[in-house]
Design a protein around this motif. Structure first.
Motif, PDB file in Angstrom:
ATOM      1  N   CYS A 168      -0.607  -0.814  12.286  1.00  0.00           N
ATOM      2  CA  CYS A 168       0.575  -0.298  12.442  1.00  0.00           C
ATOM      3  C   CYS A 168       0.433   0.431  13.794  1.00  0.00           C
ATOM      4  O   CYS A 168      -0.411   1.325  13.886  1.00  0.00           O
ATOM      5  CB  CYS A 168       1.049   0.609  11.372  1.00  0.00           C
ATOM      6  N   GLY A 169       1.191   0.407  14.828  1.00  0.00           N
ATOM      7  CA  GLY A 169       0.967   0.673  15.991  1.00  0.00           C
ATOM      8  C   GLY A 169      -0.087   0.957  16.844  1.00  0.00           C
ATOM      9  O   GLY A 169      -0.495   1.669  17.330  1.00  0.00           O
ATOM     10  N   GLY A 170      -1.096  -0.462  16.638  1.00  0.00           N
ATOM     11  CA  GLY A 170      -2.159  -0.492  17.213  1.00  0.00           C
ATOM     12  C   GLY A 170      -3.461  -0.101  16.595  1.00  0.00           C
ATOM     13  O   GLY A 170      -4.501   0.081  16.855  1.00  0.00           O
ATOM     14  N   CYS A 171      -3.247   0.637  15.342  1.00  0.00           N
ATOM     15  CA  CYS A 171      -4.198   1.064  14.483  1.00  0.00           C
ATOM     16  C   CYS A 171      -4.221   0.601  13.258  1.00  0.00           C
ATOM     17  O   CYS A 171      -3.529   0.139  12.649  1.00  0.00           O
ATOM     18  CB  CYS A 171      -3.846   2.798  14.352  1.00  0.00           C
ATOM     19  N   ARG A 172      -5.503   0.770  12.461  1.00  0.00           N
ATOM     20  CA  ARG A 172      -5.908  -0.075  11.256  1.00  0.00           C
ATOM     21  C   ARG A 172      -5.697   1.295  10.226  1.00  0.00           C
ATOM     22  O   ARG A 172      -6.229   2.426  10.425  1.00  0.00           O
ATOM     23  CB  ARG A 172      -7.214  -0.482  11.219  1.00  0.00           C
ATOM     24  N   TYR A 173      -4.948   1.198   9.229  1.00  0.00           N
ATOM     25  CA  TYR A 173      -4.891   2.226   8.133  1.00  0.00           C
ATOM     26  C   TYR A 173      -5.377   1.620   6.831  1.00  0.00           C
ATOM     27  O   TYR A 173      -4.973   0.551   6.229  1.00  0.00           O
ATOM     28  CB  TYR A 173      -3.466   2.585   7.998  1.00  0.00           C
ATOM     29  N   ARG A 174      -6.373   2.249   6.096  1.00  0.00           N
ATOM     30  CA  ARG A 174      -7.119   1.846   5.053  1.00  0.00           C
ATOM     31  C   ARG A 174      -6.450   2.854   3.935  1.00  0.00           C
ATOM     32  O   ARG A 174      -6.626   4.211   3.940  1.00  0.00           O
ATOM     33  CB  ARG A 174      -8.413   1.976   5.203  1.00  0.00           C
ATOM     34  N   VAL A 175      -6.293   2.164   2.822  1.00  0.00           N
ATOM     35  CA  VAL A 175      -5.603   3.000   1.720  1.00  0.00           C
ATOM     36  C   VAL A 175      -6.067   2.168   0.245  1.00  0.00           C
ATOM     37  O   VAL A 175      -6.019   1.046   0.356  1.00  0.00           O
ATOM     38  CB  VAL A 175      -3.815   3.038   1.797  1.00  0.00           C
ATOM     39  N   THR A 176      -6.449   3.164  -0.570  1.00  0.00           N
ATOM     40  CA  THR A 176      -6.638   2.664  -1.896  1.00  0.00           C
ATOM     41  C   THR A 176      -5.380   2.164  -2.491  1.00  0.00           C
ATOM     42  O   THR A 176      -4.314   2.756  -2.537  1.00  0.00           O
ATOM     43  CB  THR A 176      -7.289   3.820  -3.025  1.00  0.00           C
ATOM     44  N   ALA A 177      -5.419   0.766  -2.930  1.00  0.00           N
ATOM     45  CA  ALA A 177      -4.369   0.097  -3.709  1.00  0.00           C
ATOM     46  C   ALA A 177      -4.626  -1.046  -4.581  1.00  0.00           C
ATOM     47  O   ALA A 177      -5.380  -1.515  -4.300  1.00  0.00           O
ATOM     48  CB  ALA A 177      -3.276  -0.181  -2.561  1.00  0.00           C
ATOM     49  N   ALA A 178      -3.903  -1.221  -5.518  1.00  0.00           N
ATOM     50  CA  ALA A 178      -4.467  -2.172  -6.661  1.00  0.00           C
ATOM     51  C   ALA A 178      -3.186  -3.197  -6.514  1.00  0.00           C
ATOM     52  O   ALA A 178      -2.127  -2.870  -6.156  1.00  0.00           O
ATOM     53  CB  ALA A 178      -4.659  -1.631  -7.979  1.00  0.00           C
ATOM     54  N   PRO A 179      -3.457  -4.498  -6.821  1.00  0.00           N
ATOM     55  CA  PRO A 179      -2.425  -5.442  -6.818  1.00  0.00           C
ATOM     56  C   PRO A 179      -1.276  -5.022  -8.086  1.00  0.00           C
ATOM     57  O   PRO A 179       0.043  -5.612  -7.557  1.00  0.00           O
ATOM     58  CB  PRO A 179      -3.049  -6.914  -7.432  1.00  0.00           C
ATOM     59  N   ASP A 180      -1.534  -4.498  -8.753  1.00  0.00           N
ATOM     60  CA  ASP A 180      -0.385  -3.885  -9.769  1.00  0.00           C
ATOM     61  C   ASP A 180       0.476  -2.811  -9.280  1.00  0.00           C
ATOM     62  O   ASP A 180       1.367  -2.610  -9.905  1.00  0.00           O
ATOM     63  CB  ASP A 180      -0.787  -3.779 -11.176  1.00  0.00           C
ATOM     64  N   TRP A 181       0.063  -2.477  -7.950  1.00  0.00           N
ATOM     65  CA  TRP A 181       1.036  -1.305  -7.531  1.00  0.00           C
ATOM     66  C   TRP A 181       2.227  -2.020  -6.756  1.00  0.00           C
ATOM     67  O   TRP A 181       2.083  -2.872  -6.464  1.00  0.00           O
ATOM     68  CB  TRP A 181       0.289  -0.644  -6.274  1.00  0.00           C
ATOM     69  N   THR A 182       3.466  -1.123  -7.114  1.00  0.00           N
ATOM     70  CA  THR A 182       4.688  -1.725  -6.489  1.00  0.00           C
ATOM     71  C   THR A 182       4.352  -1.428  -4.967  1.00  0.00           C
ATOM     72  O   THR A 182       3.519  -0.454  -4.572  1.00  0.00           O
ATOM     73  CB  THR A 182       5.853  -0.798  -6.855  1.00  0.00           C
ATOM     74  N   VAL A 183       5.446  -2.317  -4.168  1.00  0.00           N
ATOM     75  CA  VAL A 183       5.296  -1.970  -2.786  1.00  0.00           C
ATOM     76  C   VAL A 183       5.706  -0.426  -2.428  1.00  0.00           C
ATOM     77  O   VAL A 183       4.933   0.132  -1.469  1.00  0.00           O
ATOM     78  CB  VAL A 183       6.539  -2.961  -2.179  1.00  0.00           C
TER      79      VAL A 183
END
Length: 155
Positions: free
Chosen positions: A58-73
């Motif tokens: 996003c905007g030229g930067c990488r953002y790392r976040v904890t998230a699982a496949p069963d999480w909603t968008v």
């Protein structure tokens, strides 16, 4: 990064709310070549082991976040928002759109598809665990029609 986000540079850990130092990016994103699976004697990057984080550009930067496949968008958007993705906003005087004001202003793209339904899970959009090639973009930019959907901008 002291202020703002430079295009093509930087990474941010949304779980800690901190910049990922440039000298640690390859380690954090598991991009260090090894001889585990060499190609003609050349080190290659082995399959990733981290399946608990997603990575968004996003905007030229990488953002790392904890998230699982069963999480909603919506839940992933909220995690990114809470972790600081709004840092990607340009200063107000240089924006052609309203910018990211709330998590609902985010839109995601994976494999050329807009993840349009906030109530669907990431798995329903076939986003694999540990995926590191997602796009987060301001919804207003995506809906503006510029650049043209067939533009090389999107390649």
């Amino acid at each position: 990064m002291a202020e703002g986000v430079s295009l093509g540079k930087g990474a941010w850990d949304c779980d800690t709310g901190r910049e990922i130092p440039a000298d640690k990016e390859a380690e954090v994103f598991e991009e260090i070549g090894t001889m585990d699976l060499p190609f003609e004697g050349i080190p290659t990057v082995p399959p990733r082991k981290d399946r608990s984080h997603l990575v968004f550009f996003c905007g030229g930067c990488r953002y790392r976040v904890t998230a699982a496949p069963d999480w909603t968008v919506a839940r992933v958007k909220q995690a990114l928002w809470g972790g600081g993705i709004q840092r990607a906003n340009k200063p107000a005087e240089r924006r052609a759109t309203p910018g990211l004001q709330k998590w609902e202003d985010l839109a995601f793209i994976y494999a050329g598809e807009v993840l349009a339904d906030d109530e669907k899970t990431m798995a329903e959009y076939h986003v694999p665990p540990g995926c590191q090639c997602l796009i987060a973009i301001e919804r207003a930019k995506l809906e503006s029609g510029r650049p043209d959907p067939d533009s090389a901008y999107w390649n």
